[in-house]
Motif scaffolding. Structure first.
Motif, PDB file in Angstrom:
ATOM      1  N   PRO A 236     -79.158 -24.031  32.405  1.00 13.15           N
ATOM      2  CA  PRO A 236     -80.336 -24.008  31.526  1.00 13.15           C
ATOM      3  C   PRO A 236     -81.492 -23.251  32.165  1.00 13.15           C
ATOM      4  CG  PRO A 236     -80.112 -26.158  32.572  1.00 13.15           C
ATOM      5  CD  PRO A 236     -78.873 -25.382  32.914  1.00 13.15           C
ATOM      6  N   ALA A 237     -82.521 -22.997  31.344  1.00 17.36           N
ATOM      7  CA  ALA A 237     -83.669 -22.211  31.812  1.00 17.36           C
ATOM      8  C   ALA A 237     -84.350 -22.861  33.010  1.00 17.36           C
ATOM      9  CB  ALA A 237     -84.673 -22.016  30.677  1.00 17.36           C
ATOM     10  N   GLY A 238     -84.392 -24.193  33.041  1.00 11.90           N
ATOM     11  CA  GLY A 238     -85.054 -24.867  34.149  1.00 11.90           C
ATOM     12  C   GLY A 238     -84.448 -24.542  35.500  1.00 11.90           C
ATOM     13  N   ALA A 239     -83.138 -24.361  35.549  1.00 11.46           N
ATOM     14  CA  ALA A 239     -82.483 -24.029  36.817  1.00 11.46           C
ATOM     15  C   ALA A 239     -82.903 -22.646  37.303  1.00 11.46           C
ATOM     16  CB  ALA A 239     -80.967 -24.103  36.654  1.00 11.46           C
ATOM     17  N   PHE A 240     -83.042 -21.680  36.380  1.00  9.31           N
ATOM     18  CA  PHE A 240     -83.477 -20.338  36.784  1.00  9.31           C
ATOM     19  C   PHE A 240     -84.953 -20.332  37.172  1.00  9.31           C
ATOM     20  CE2 PHE A 240     -79.694 -19.370  34.240  1.00  9.31           C
ATOM     21  CZ  PHE A 240     -79.060 -18.474  35.073  1.00  9.31           C
ATOM     22  N   LEU A 241     -85.769 -21.156  36.500  1.00 15.05           N
ATOM     23  CA  LEU A 241     -87.181 -21.263  36.889  1.00 15.05           C
ATOM     24  C   LEU A 241     -87.294 -21.810  38.313  1.00 15.05           C
ATOM     25  CD1 LEU A 241     -88.792 -22.698  33.634  1.00 15.05           C
ATOM     26  CD2 LEU A 241     -89.129 -20.418  34.579  1.00 15.05           C
ATOM     27  N   ALA A 242     -86.513 -22.835  38.634  1.00 14.79           N
ATOM     28  CA  ALA A 242     -86.548 -23.399  39.987  1.00 14.79           C
ATOM     29  C   ALA A 242     -86.085 -22.368  41.013  1.00 14.79           C
ATOM     30  CB  ALA A 242     -85.676 -24.651  40.053  1.00 14.79           C
ATOM     31  N   LEU A 243     -85.066 -21.594  40.675  1.00 20.66           N
ATOM     32  CA  LEU A 243     -84.597 -20.556  41.595  1.00 20.66           C
ATOM     33  C   LEU A 243     -85.668 -19.491  41.792  1.00 20.66           C
ATOM     34  CD1 LEU A 243     -82.336 -19.320  43.287  1.00 20.66           C
ATOM     35  CD2 LEU A 243     -81.498 -18.190  41.233  1.00 20.66           C
ATOM     36  N   GLY A 244     -86.396 -19.136  40.719  1.00 18.42           N
ATOM     37  CA  GLY A 244     -87.469 -18.160  40.857  1.00 18.42           C
ATOM     38  C   GLY A 244     -88.577 -18.647  41.775  1.00 18.42           C
ATOM     39  N   PHE A 257     -88.119 -12.273  40.163  1.00 19.56           N
ATOM     40  CA  PHE A 257     -88.269 -11.604  38.868  1.00 19.56           C
ATOM     41  C   PHE A 257     -87.004 -11.767  38.029  1.00 19.56           C
ATOM     42  CE2 PHE A 257     -88.206  -8.273  35.807  1.00 19.56           C
ATOM     43  CZ  PHE A 257     -89.528  -7.961  35.522  1.00 19.56           C
ATOM     44  N   ARG A 258     -85.876 -11.532  38.652  1.00 20.42           N
ATOM     45  CA  ARG A 258     -84.629 -11.599  37.881  1.00 20.42           C
ATOM     46  C   ARG A 258     -84.352 -13.019  37.398  1.00 20.42           C
ATOM     47  NH1 ARG A 258     -78.799  -8.971  39.539  1.00 20.42           N
ATOM     48  NH2 ARG A 258     -77.959  -8.943  37.435  1.00 20.42           N
ATOM     49  N   ALA A 259     -84.674 -14.025  38.228  1.00 15.12           N
ATOM     50  CA  ALA A 259     -84.453 -15.409  37.817  1.00 15.12           C
ATOM     51  C   ALA A 259     -85.357 -15.782  36.647  1.00 15.12           C
ATOM     52  CB  ALA A 259     -84.705 -16.348  39.002  1.00 15.12           C
ATOM     53  N   PHE A 260     -86.643 -15.378  36.698  1.00 10.55           N
ATOM     54  CA  PHE A 260     -87.555 -15.687  35.588  1.00 10.55           C
ATOM     55  C   PHE A 260     -87.131 -14.950  34.318  1.00 10.55           C
ATOM     56  CE2 PHE A 260     -90.810 -16.366  39.119  1.00 10.55           C
ATOM     57  CZ  PHE A 260     -90.641 -17.743  39.096  1.00 10.55           C
ATOM     58  N   GLU A 261     -86.632 -13.725  34.473  1.00 13.91           N
ATOM     59  CA  GLU A 261     -86.189 -12.971  33.316  1.00 13.91           C
ATOM     60  C   GLU A 261     -84.982 -13.657  32.658  1.00 13.91           C
ATOM     61  OE1 GLU A 261     -86.127  -8.227  32.605  1.00 13.91           O
ATOM     62  OE2 GLU A 261     -84.713  -8.968  34.085  1.00 13.91           O
ATOM     63  N   GLU A 262     -84.097 -14.232  33.464  1.00 21.99           N
ATOM     64  CA  GLU A 262     -82.925 -14.924  32.927  1.00 21.99           C
ATOM     65  C   GLU A 262     -83.329 -16.210  32.217  1.00 21.99           C
ATOM     66  OE1 GLU A 262     -78.933 -15.105  32.063  1.00 21.99           O
ATOM     67  OE2 GLU A 262     -79.974 -13.521  33.168  1.00 21.99           O
ATOM     68  N   ALA A 263     -84.467 -16.796  32.601  1.00 20.70           N
ATOM     69  CA  ALA A 263     -84.928 -18.029  31.957  1.00 20.70           C
ATOM     70  C   ALA A 263     -85.435 -17.793  30.541  1.00 20.70           C
ATOM     71  CB  ALA A 263     -86.023 -18.680  32.809  1.00 20.70           C
ATOM     72  N   ASP A 264     -85.600 -16.523  30.125  1.00 20.02           N
ATOM     73  CA  ASP A 264     -85.970 -16.132  28.763  1.00 20.02           C
ATOM     74  C   ASP A 264     -87.439 -16.439  28.451  1.00 20.02           C
ATOM     75  OD1 ASP A 264     -86.089 -15.265  26.205  1.00 20.02           O
ATOM     76  OD2 ASP A 264     -84.593 -16.630  25.411  1.00 20.02           O
ATOM     77  N   PRO A 265     -88.338 -15.465  28.608  1.00 18.44           N
ATOM     78  CA  PRO A 265     -89.758 -15.695  28.350  1.00 18.44           C
ATOM     79  C   PRO A 265     -90.074 -16.011  26.899  1.00 18.44           C
ATOM     80  CG  PRO A 265     -89.317 -13.351  28.665  1.00 18.44           C
ATOM     81  CD  PRO A 265     -88.059 -14.073  29.019  1.00 18.44           C
ATOM     82  N   VAL A 266     -89.162 -15.681  25.983  1.00 20.20           N
ATOM     83  CA  VAL A 266     -89.423 -15.974  24.568  1.00 20.20           C
ATOM     84  C   VAL A 266     -89.366 -17.478  24.309  1.00 20.20           C
ATOM     85  CG1 VAL A 266     -88.596 -15.601  22.209  1.00 20.20           C
ATOM     86  CG2 VAL A 266     -88.569 -13.726  23.858  1.00 20.20           C
ATOM     87  N   THR A 267     -88.515 -18.190  25.026  1.00 19.67           N
ATOM     88  CA  THR A 267     -88.365 -19.629  24.815  1.00 19.67           C
ATOM     89  C   THR A 267     -88.960 -20.472  25.932  1.00 19.67           C
ATOM     90  OG1 THR A 267     -86.182 -19.577  25.885  1.00 19.67           O
ATOM     91  CG2 THR A 267     -86.260 -19.279  23.487  1.00 19.67           C
ATOM     92  N   SER A 268     -89.391 -19.859  27.022  1.00 18.06           N
ATOM     93  CA  SER A 268     -89.955 -20.595  28.152  1.00 18.06           C
ATOM     94  C   SER A 268     -91.346 -20.059  28.470  1.00 18.06           C
ATOM     95  CB  SER A 268     -89.048 -20.468  29.391  1.00 18.06           C
ATOM     96  OG  SER A 268     -89.693 -20.991  30.539  1.00 18.06           O
TER      97      SER A 268
END
Length: 336
Positions: A236-244, A257-268
């Motif tokens: 889920p997006a939360g895991a990529f945010l934590a990695l970022g 940058f890549r981790a935040f981009e994978e978390a999807d800025p449109v929904t997060s």
């Protein structure tokens, strides 16, 4: 499911994979931009009429269709343009903000005449070692040495009048002896320490305590392994945010940058905020600057994704828009 667009890294530019997030019943797709006219992408560029384009290949991964397109599509769509992808049978796969994909080396696309964009992350770039050095931690001021304890001063002996009798002198001597004995009893435990302090030479103040060791930082290889594992697990997006956040703490801006981009800025909202900070000219943090150079338009775009829904995004967008309206694209983003 969210549409995911990634660069085909086996090519030198101009090719991309589009993960539609669900099966594809019709082999033809249309690309409809949502920001301006003409709206439809055709074989010769943007046109008013709808056009159905065939992917170079379509594969299926875990029940999701992944279409591969080349420069005739990829090079003609600018970064951050909102694109709706629709199948010929009428199925809409949703709207996605088109990411930056390097153009084909032939330079035949719409991006060929534009200035070089800010550095964008690929799977290889996440492994670059960070050049940002950790900030020095100032040492605390040395604390003054505690004052030495002084031995209690014996009360001065009262000066007896010259005409006192011998009995009075005896009483005074007994009182002094009792006081001395009482003082020795009270300070019997500290007496050796007091004597040692008086006899010992003065010592230099003890050095200040060493600053705590910083938490061990992850290497670029470790971050790359964690990112690949999260993608494989479709975390889920939360895991990529934590990695970022972990990557920023380790001073690897490209991985963050890549981790935040994978978390999807449109929904997060948090992912949109962090991506905007990478481009915000007011942010001089070296970890952010490693991954992207300042770009007001891109920063404004990510802030605007959550305008009127997040106070901090709205305020940051307002600050960027004030006095920076020279660009038509920026003015369009800043327009309420």
């Amino acid at each position: 499911m969210t549409i995911r667009i990634t660069e085909d890294e086996d090519e030198s530019g101009g090719y991309a994979f589009i993960d539609l997030g669900r099966p594809l019943a019709s082999p033809l797709l249309s690309f409809r931009r949502q920001d301006t006219e003409p709206r439809h992408l055709g074989t010769e560029g943007w046109q008013p009429e709808v056009a159905w384009l065939a992917p170079l290949a379509v594969t299926e991964r875990d029940g999701r269709a992944v279409a591969r397109f080349g420069p005739r599509v990829v090079d003609r769509i600018e970064e951050l343009v909102p694109i709706e992808i629709v199948a010929q049978d009428g199925t809409s796969f949703g709207v996605v903000a088109w990411p930056f994909i390097p153009p084909a080396p032939s330079g035949g696309g719409i991006l060929a005449g534009l200035p070089a964009p800010a550095p964008t992350l690929t799977r290889d770039s996440i492994g670059r070692p960070s050049d940002a050095a950790a900030e020095a931690v100032p040492l605390p001021e040395p604390e003054p040495a505690p004052p030495q304890d002084a031995a209690p001063a014996a009360p001065p002996a009262p000066e007896p009048p010259a005409r006192k009798s011998r009995l009075l002198w005896s009483l005074v001597a007994l009182m002094l002896l009792a006081l001395a004995a009482g003082g020795a009893y009270l300070y019997r435990d500290r007496l050796p320490d007091l004597v040692a302090r008086r006899e010992a030479p003065p010592q230099e103040p003890s050095p200040p305590p060493a600053p705590p060791e910083p938490e061990s930082r992850l290497t670029a290889a470790e971050l790359r392994q964690r990112y690949a594992r999260l993608v494989e697990e479709r975390a889920p997006a939360g895991a990529f945010l934590a990695l970022g956040e972990t990557a920023l703490a380790s001073r690897h801006g490209s991985a963050a940058f890549r981790a935040f981009e994978e978390a999807d800025p449109v929904t997060s909202a948090d992912a949109a905020w962090q991506l905007a900070r990478f481009y915000d000219p007011g942010n001089a943090d070296a970890a952010y600057r490693e991954a992207a150079r300042p770009d007001i338009v891109r920063a404004a775009y990510y802030y605007a994704l959550w305008r009127n829904r997040s106070p901090r995004h709205t305020e940051a967008l307002r600050a960027l828009c004030e006095g920076n309206g020279a660009s038509d694209r920026l003015r369009a983003i800043c327009r309420p």
